[in-house]
Design an enzyme around this catalytic site. Structure first.
Site: not given
Ligand code: BGC
Length: 384
Positions: A142, A216, A319, A347
């Site tokens: 991220h 997110h 995601q 996401e």
């Molecule tokens: C990811 C997770 C991660 C999370 C963090 C998601 O987008 O796929 O693996 O732990 O974000 O908050």
């Protein structure tokens, strides 16, 4: 004498209590189309290094409310009516800036320069190897240590006839977290009178760079902090997904979802097969629409509230993360404790680790090109 009057007095008092409770319930309801659309700006405090953070409240004509802050371009709350017209906040988060600064598992944030993982924080581009900040064991997640979720964005309001919005801008400098190129970015959130939350992204660069921006939010359509999301019904417009290794890095394979717990091509409860997936869902789904036009990616239904969310996107992937790492150690808004599976994320994005996977759609933005991405969250409620 007194005893004679006691019973009627108690009865009248009880009626007054019941009546005022019902009246309050009625006044909690949203009257569709009767609310004044608008944008309100307030202070949301200061970062530890003294930068002012503002809060923008967007209201549409049906009373939906989105609250956004300039720190991380975070959606801090989203109020949507249920089947009775009663509004509820459907995203996880914190009551104040301090919460977001101390420890935020990306609640409501804009994630960048690259959403999800880049293996070992390394990639090669035009013959040059770049090393990124690593913040997820040996991997980059991220955007790194200080991603777009941890910077203060510039903001201006966007007022349209049928929508209220905020335009956030941020310049990610050449070398930031190891990435090449100066990258001016824009993210516009709009709350429309058709009960949509639109997120529109744009960016340009002066050197070739990977880019993968996403939003997110952790959703719970029954209301934030009310429990787990396992009974939500999910449909994903994806016949394939990208399997991952132990560290959640895609192996490079595109695997059919058919006959596996990954199959959401017909709606099913998240909890139906979640236990068959190690750790819970945390996978990129390959959307059936790959041509960059806006198409349905996901539909989520929560029966007790009647709330329904549809997600449309121009991106090739999504995601699906079921809040597997929430473990009851976070106390969020209104004192709610967030446990495992208390929220889900959808996401819209390019696939994780694309800079190292030549068979995945390209995430490279070059000088003279424009990155664009549009995602629309559409809300309504059903009586069934
Ligand atoms: C990811 C997770 C991660 C999370 C963090 C998601 O987008 O796929 O693996 O732990 O974000 O908050």
């Amino acid at each position: 004498m007194i005893i004679k009057y006691i019973r009627p007095v108690i009865l009248i008092l009880a009626l007054v209590v019941v009546f005022s409770f019902c009246a309050k319930k009625e006044s909690d309801k949203i009257e569709k189309g009767k609310i004044e659309m608008g944008i309100k700006k307030q202070s949301f405090g200061k970062t530890p290094d003294g930068i002012d953070v503002d809060l923008y409240t967007l209201t549409n004509a049906n009373g939906l409310k989105a609250r956004l802050i300039t720190y991380g371009a975070i959606l801090v709350s989203l109020e949507v009516p249920d089947k009775n017209g009663t509004p509820g906040d459907i995203v996880l988060g914190y009551d104040d800036l301090d919460g977001y600064i101390k420890e935020n598992p990306y609640f409501g944030a804009i994630v960048g320069r690259y959403g999800n993982r880049i293996a070992k924080g390394k990639f090669k581009l035009d013959g040059v190897e770049y090393r990124l900040a690593t913040n997820n064991d040996e991997n980059h997640l991220h955007g790194g240590i200080k991603g777009f979720d941890k910077v203060v964005w510039q903001a201006e309001t966007v007022q349209k006839k049928e929508a209220a919005g905020v335009k956030f801008t941020y310049l990610s400098k050449d070398g930031e977290e190891g990435y090449p190129g100066n990258l001016p970015c824009t993210v516009i959130y709009e709350l429309t009178n058709a009960d949509e939350l639109k997120v529109r992204y744009e960016a340009t660069t002066d050197k070739a760079t990977p880019i993968n921006l996403t939003h997110h939010s952790y959703f719970n359509l029954a209301g934030q902090g009310t429990g787990d999301i396992l009974s939500h019904q999910v449909l994903l417009a994806a016949d394939y997904y990208t399997p991952v290794d132990e560290a959640l890095i895609p192996t490079g394979e595109l695997r059919p979802v058919k006959d596996s717990p990954m199959d959401f091509t017909s709606a099913k409860a998240i909890g139906k097969e979640v236990d068959l997936v190690k750790g819970g869902y945390d996978h990129n789904f390959v959307l059936n629409n790959q041509n960059g036009t806006l198409a349905l990616a996901a539909k989520v239904v929560e029966f007790s509230s009647g709330r329904i969310m549809e997600i449309y996107t121009t991106e090739p992937g999504i995601q699906f993360y079921t809040g597997n790492f929430l473990d009851g150690t976070i106390t969020g808004k209104a004192g709610k404790v967030y446990k495992k599976h208390y929220g889900f994320c959808l996401e819209t994005q390019h696939y994780p680790d694309s800079p190292n996977k030549p068979n995945f759609p390209s995430v490279i933005l070059r000088p003279g090109e424009k990155y664009t991405h549009l995602t629309v969250h559409k809300f309504y409620a059903s009586q069934e």
